[in-house]
Motif scaffolding. Structure first.
Motif, PDB file in Angstrom:
ATOM      1  N   TRP A   1       2.216   1.681  -3.458  1.00 35.10           N
ATOM      2  CA  TRP A   1       1.117   2.089  -4.656  1.00 35.10           C
ATOM      3  C   TRP A   1       0.333   3.327  -4.403  1.00 35.10           C
ATOM      4  CZ3 TRP A   1      -2.419  -1.356  -7.894  1.00 35.10           C
ATOM      5  CH2 TRP A   1      -1.388  -2.214  -8.461  1.00 35.10           C
ATOM      6  N   SER A   2       0.294   4.002  -3.040  1.00 37.17           N
ATOM      7  CA  SER A   2      -0.497   5.124  -2.842  1.00 37.17           C
ATOM      8  C   SER A   2      -0.191   6.346  -3.671  1.00 37.17           C
ATOM      9  CB  SER A   2      -0.196   5.509  -1.230  1.00 37.17           C
ATOM     10  OG  SER A   2      -0.849   4.352  -0.520  1.00 37.17           O
ATOM     11  N   PRO A   3       1.154   6.489  -3.710  1.00 38.30           N
ATOM     12  CA  PRO A   3       1.591   7.674  -4.584  1.00 38.30           C
ATOM     13  C   PRO A   3       1.131   7.610  -6.118  1.00 38.30           C
ATOM     14  CG  PRO A   3       3.735   7.013  -3.354  1.00 38.30           C
ATOM     15  CD  PRO A   3       2.617   6.076  -3.252  1.00 38.30           C
ATOM     16  N   CYS A   4       1.042   6.444  -6.552  1.00 34.77           N
ATOM     17  CA  CYS A   4       0.615   6.441  -7.790  1.00 34.77           C
ATOM     18  C   CYS A   4      -0.703   6.364  -8.079  1.00 34.77           C
ATOM     19  CB  CYS A   4       1.224   4.898  -8.543  1.00 34.77           C
ATOM     20  SG  CYS A   4       2.937   4.629  -8.427  1.00 34.77           S
ATOM     21  N   ILE A   5      -1.650   5.630  -7.214  1.00 35.96           N
ATOM     22  CA  ILE A   5      -2.767   5.681  -7.256  1.00 35.96           C
ATOM     23  C   ILE A   5      -3.645   6.881  -6.830  1.00 35.96           C
ATOM     24  CG2 ILE A   5      -4.987   4.540  -6.295  1.00 35.96           C
ATOM     25  CD1 ILE A   5      -3.263   1.942  -6.354  1.00 35.96           C
ATOM     26  N   GLY A   6      -3.169   7.429  -5.670  1.00 32.22           N
ATOM     27  CA  GLY A   6      -3.808   8.737  -5.257  1.00 32.22           C
ATOM     28  C   GLY A   6      -4.145   9.868  -6.026  1.00 32.22           C
TER      29      GLY A   6
ATOM     30  N   GLY B   1       0.850  -1.265  -0.139  1.00 32.63           N
ATOM     31  CA  GLY B   1      -0.006   0.050   0.021  1.00 32.63           C
ATOM     32  C   GLY B   1       0.845   1.222   0.030  1.00 32.63           C
ATOM     33  N   ALA B   2       1.959   1.139   0.796  1.00 39.82           N
ATOM     34  CA  ALA B   2       2.909   2.484   0.682  1.00 39.82           C
ATOM     35  C   ALA B   2       3.415   2.728  -0.520  1.00 39.82           C
ATOM     36  CB  ALA B   2       3.816   2.334   1.865  1.00 39.82           C
TER      37      ALA B   2
END
Length: 73
Positions: A27-32, A24-25
């Motif tokens: 992917w968060s910068p990509c998905i957010g 999650g850490a």
């Protein structure tokens, strides 16, 4: 001799949670930002939100489904 591919300790809740947090850490910068843009567009226009969110969810879910189908215990 080949290295052993499995861990002798086996799966555990803690190890699974740690992998989830790490994943999650990462992917968060990509998905957010993408999700934020889609939600922002859906607030600005009534018609843009649902199709974009549907495509987003399909694009996010398909790789996980393929991974789950191809995974072995």
């Amino acid at each position: 001799a080949q290295p052993e591919l499995t861990d002798a300790r086996g799966p555990s809740v803690r190890r699974s949670a740690a992998m989830g947090v790490a994943f999650g850490a990462g992917w968060s910068p990509c998905i957010g930002p993408v999700l934020g843009m889609i939600l922002g567009m859906s607030l600005a226009r009534d018609t843009a939100g649902l199709p974009l969110l549907l495509v987003y969810c399909i694009g996010l879910g398909v790789p996980f489904m393929l991974l789950a189908l191809g995974a072995t215990w």
